[in-house]
Scaffold this active site. Structure first.
Site, PDB file in Angstrom:
ATOM      1  N   CYS A 136     -20.364  -2.878  13.911  1.00  0.00           N
ATOM      2  CA  CYS A 136     -19.280  -2.753  15.330  1.00  0.00           C
ATOM      3  C   CYS A 136     -20.012  -3.238  15.931  1.00  0.00           C
ATOM      4  O   CYS A 136     -19.903  -4.180  17.615  1.00  0.00           O
ATOM      5  CB  CYS A 136     -19.031  -1.174  15.103  1.00  0.00           C
ATOM      6  SG  CYS A 136     -17.455  -0.993  14.114  1.00  0.00           S
TER       7      CYS A 136
ATOM      8  N   GLY B 155      -6.389 -11.839  -1.796  1.00  0.00           N
ATOM      9  CA  GLY B 155      -5.990 -10.813  -2.463  1.00  0.00           C
ATOM     10  C   GLY B 155      -6.847  -9.770  -3.301  1.00  0.00           C
ATOM     11  O   GLY B 155      -8.174 -10.847  -3.180  1.00  0.00           O
ATOM     12  N   LEU B 156      -6.316  -8.927  -3.526  1.00  0.00           N
ATOM     13  CA  LEU B 156      -7.313  -8.741  -4.245  1.00  0.00           C
ATOM     14  C   LEU B 156      -6.971  -8.391  -4.988  1.00  0.00           C
ATOM     15  O   LEU B 156      -5.920  -7.795  -5.688  1.00  0.00           O
ATOM     16  CB  LEU B 156      -6.920  -6.616  -3.265  1.00  0.00           C
ATOM     17  CG  LEU B 156      -7.329  -6.373  -1.722  1.00  0.00           C
ATOM     18  CD1 LEU B 156      -6.709  -4.673  -1.599  1.00  0.00           C
ATOM     19  CD2 LEU B 156      -8.815  -6.649  -1.670  1.00  0.00           C
TER      20      LEU B 156
ATOM     21  N   HIS C  49       1.682   1.930   8.368  1.00  0.00           N
ATOM     22  CA  HIS C  49       1.071   1.209   9.316  1.00  0.00           C
ATOM     23  C   HIS C  49       1.475  -0.244   9.587  1.00  0.00           C
ATOM     24  O   HIS C  49       0.653  -0.850  10.689  1.00  0.00           O
ATOM     25  CB  HIS C  49      -0.509   1.220   8.324  1.00  0.00           C
ATOM     26  CG  HIS C  49      -0.200   0.567   7.267  1.00  0.00           C
ATOM     27  ND1 HIS C  49      -0.038   0.567   6.034  1.00  0.00           N
ATOM     28  CD2 HIS C  49      -0.947  -1.120   6.370  1.00  0.00           C
ATOM     29  CE1 HIS C  49       0.054  -0.070   5.350  1.00  0.00           C
ATOM     30  NE2 HIS C  49      -0.844  -1.269   5.861  1.00  0.00           N
ATOM     31  N   GLU C  50       2.191  -0.718   9.014  1.00  0.00           N
ATOM     32  CA  GLU C  50       2.972  -2.339   9.129  1.00  0.00           C
ATOM     33  C   GLU C  50       3.417  -2.179  10.882  1.00  0.00           C
ATOM     34  O   GLU C  50       5.166  -1.488   9.650  1.00  0.00           O
ATOM     35  CB  GLU C  50       3.064  -2.893   8.843  1.00  0.00           C
ATOM     36  CG  GLU C  50       2.065  -2.917   7.326  1.00  0.00           C
ATOM     37  CD  GLU C  50       2.516  -3.590   5.574  1.00  0.00           C
ATOM     38  OE1 GLU C  50       4.256  -4.748   6.253  1.00  0.00           O
ATOM     39  OE2 GLU C  50       2.211  -4.407   5.253  1.00  0.00           O
TER      40      GLU C  50
ATOM     41  N   CYS D 269     -16.444  -2.361   9.693  1.00  0.00           N
ATOM     42  CA  CYS D 269     -16.734  -0.650  10.205  1.00  0.00           C
ATOM     43  C   CYS D 269     -16.939  -0.385   9.210  1.00  0.00           C
ATOM     44  O   CYS D 269     -16.398  -0.844   7.965  1.00  0.00           O
ATOM     45  CB  CYS D 269     -15.500  -0.453  11.012  1.00  0.00           C
ATOM     46  SG  CYS D 269     -16.810   1.004  11.642  1.00  0.00           S
TER      47      CYS D 269
ATOM     48  N   THR E  12       0.709  -1.137   0.122  1.00  0.00           N
ATOM     49  CA  THR E  12       0.225  -0.260  -0.193  1.00  0.00           C
ATOM     50  C   THR E  12       0.773   1.309  -0.044  1.00  0.00           C
ATOM     51  O   THR E  12       0.411   2.139  -0.846  1.00  0.00           O
ATOM     52  CB  THR E  12      -1.399  -0.289   1.340  1.00  0.00           C
ATOM     53  OG1 THR E  12      -2.048  -1.107   1.528  1.00  0.00           O
ATOM     54  CG2 THR E  12      -1.742   1.043   1.185  1.00  0.00           C
TER      55      THR E  12
ATOM     56  N   HIS F  87       2.097   1.940  -3.178  1.00  0.00           N
ATOM     57  CA  HIS F  87       0.955   2.202  -3.979  1.00  0.00           C
ATOM     58  C   HIS F  87       1.088   4.122  -4.094  1.00  0.00           C
ATOM     59  O   HIS F  87       0.899   4.662  -5.175  1.00  0.00           O
ATOM     60  CB  HIS F  87      -0.436   1.830  -4.298  1.00  0.00           C
ATOM     61  CG  HIS F  87      -0.787   0.619  -4.827  1.00  0.00           C
ATOM     62  ND1 HIS F  87      -0.984   0.324  -6.156  1.00  0.00           N
ATOM     63  CD2 HIS F  87      -0.724  -0.903  -4.114  1.00  0.00           C
ATOM     64  CE1 HIS F  87      -0.592  -0.676  -6.158  1.00  0.00           C
ATOM     65  NE2 HIS F  87      -0.887  -1.457  -4.610  1.00  0.00           N
TER      66      HIS F  87
ATOM     67  N   CYS G 156     -21.672   1.722  14.430  1.00  0.00           N
ATOM     68  CA  CYS G 156     -22.275   1.329  13.363  1.00  0.00           C
ATOM     69  C   CYS G 156     -23.090   0.026  13.592  1.00  0.00           C
ATOM     70  O   CYS G 156     -22.543  -1.327  14.599  1.00  0.00           O
ATOM     71  CB  CYS G 156     -21.570   1.526  12.343  1.00  0.00           C
ATOM     72  SG  CYS G 156     -20.242   0.012  11.863  1.00  0.00           S
TER      73      CYS G 156
END
Length: 365
Positions: free
Chosen positions: A161, A325-326, A125-126, A169, A102, A105, A158
């Site tokens: 959650c 996978g995306l 973020h990791e 979420c 990410t 990207h 929500c």
């Protein structure tokens, strides 16, 4: 490398002068107001961000955070941000952070990034690290605790959650994407988005909890105990899935990839059989191994259309396909013959279950 040298090497000094900021004044201000070890430099959108990250003791004083960046239209901007004292439910930590796809990207500033990232922001973020400050309403974390961080920050209000599905979420925020992340000397995150680490887990290892958790979530969804399982894709997440399959009692684990070296690693991680799917008919090989029946469950890590279809056709009737996978584009499949008539269950997974997957991944580690 010194900040001035980095800026000069990448042509940033000249760009600063063209922007009218006065490159030497910029660098002089950074060096004068911060210890040089806190001066950070990053590429962003084919340009750069320069920011001075102050040490933690300066946070309470409202220390100015100088930041220069080039926006998505190629226009250079200048901002002075003020770091506030940690919010009442937040904590600040000194971190070790890995680079995710990410983040690449975001650096490439592709269509995904342009649609979701709104600079100025800090990626990363990791991550894992020591807590160095906590907000006044934080009672279950303390300074000195060792933590890793959940990227998906749920709203807590929500429908999802409130029904045990906080990992999907509706109003989720993303640490290092929609919220400032960990590529800085210190990072701030909500306390309830942290996972306490055992002392014997190194931070470099703990950084893997977030990305590898997606593979473990796929294994959880496949419910692999006593089953034959196909894992398609043997990158880091796929290899984690292979190991998790064995950890949670899979009877037979088949792994496939296009790279032989990865397949050798898959065997070391616990795969019973491996196939280079670029050199064989994967569906036929799987059928041979399973007396013509197919595997009970397949977990696709690749996100590639051909691999997804091969995994689907490798699953037995009334079996399950889990997609981790995306795909980068739409995937065509023969839904009537490969899916509907055979009553195959197909599901996706998003991130990690909070906190079930984290606990399971700790077992894999």
């Amino acid at each position: 490398m010194k900040l001035r040298e980095m800026l000069k090497e990448n042509g940033a000094l000249e760009s600063f002068d063209k922007m009218g900021f006065g490159a030497e004044n910029v660098i002089g201000k950074l060096n004068a107001e911060t210890d040089e070890q806190y001066a950070k430099y990053q590429w962003f959108n084919g340009g750069f961000i320069v920011h001075a990250v102050p040490p933690i003791e300066m946070l309470e004083a409202g220390y100015p955070w100088e930041e220069w960046y080039r926006d998505r239209n190629g226009v250079f901007q200048h901002h002075i941000l003020y770091l506030k004292k940690t919010d009442k439910c937040d904590m600040t930590f000194d971190d070790c952070t890995a680079v995710c796809g990410t983040d690449l990207h975001i650096m490439d500033w592709d269509k995904w990034s342009q649609a979701r990232i709104h600079p100025p922001m800090i990626p990363g973020h990791e991550t894992a690290g020591d807590i160095v400050e906590v907000g006044k309403n934080v009672h279950d974390r303390k300074v000195g605790d060792r933590v890793s961080c959940e990227t998906h920050i749920p709203c807590g209000t929500c429908w999802f959650c409130k029904n045990g599905l906080s990992h999907i979420c509706r109003n989720v925020k993303l640490f290092g994407a929609t919220e400032d992340g960990a590529f800085a000397e210190y990072a701030k995150i909500r306390a309830d988005s942290t996972f306490l680490l055992d002392d014997d887990i190194a931070y470099e290892t703990a950084c893997l909890f977030e990305p590898m958790g997606a593979g473990v979530h796929g294994v959880e969804s496949a419910d692999v105990a006593g089953k034959t399982v196909l894992v398609s894709g043997c990158g880091p997440i796929g290899l984690t899935a292979v190991s998790a399959c064995k950890t949670f009692g899979a009877k037979l684990v088949i792994a496939c990839d296009l790279v032989d070296e990865r397949l050798e690693t898959a065997k070391e991680m616990g795969a019973d059989v491996v196939f280079n799917s670029g050199k064989c008919d994967l569906v036929e090989e799987v059928k041979k191994l399973t007396d013509g029946v197919g595997v009970d469950a397949a977990i696709d890590i690749t996100g590639a259309g051909p691999a997804i279809n091969a995994s689907l056709r490798s699953v037995r009737a009334a079996g399950k396909l889990v997609c981790v996978g995306l795909p980068t584009k739409n995937v065509e499949m023969d839904m009537a013959n490969d899916l509907i008539y055979r009553e195959v269950e197909v599901t996706g997974v998003s991130g990690r279950k909070i906190w079930e997957t984290w606990t399971d991944f700790a077992k894999v580690m």
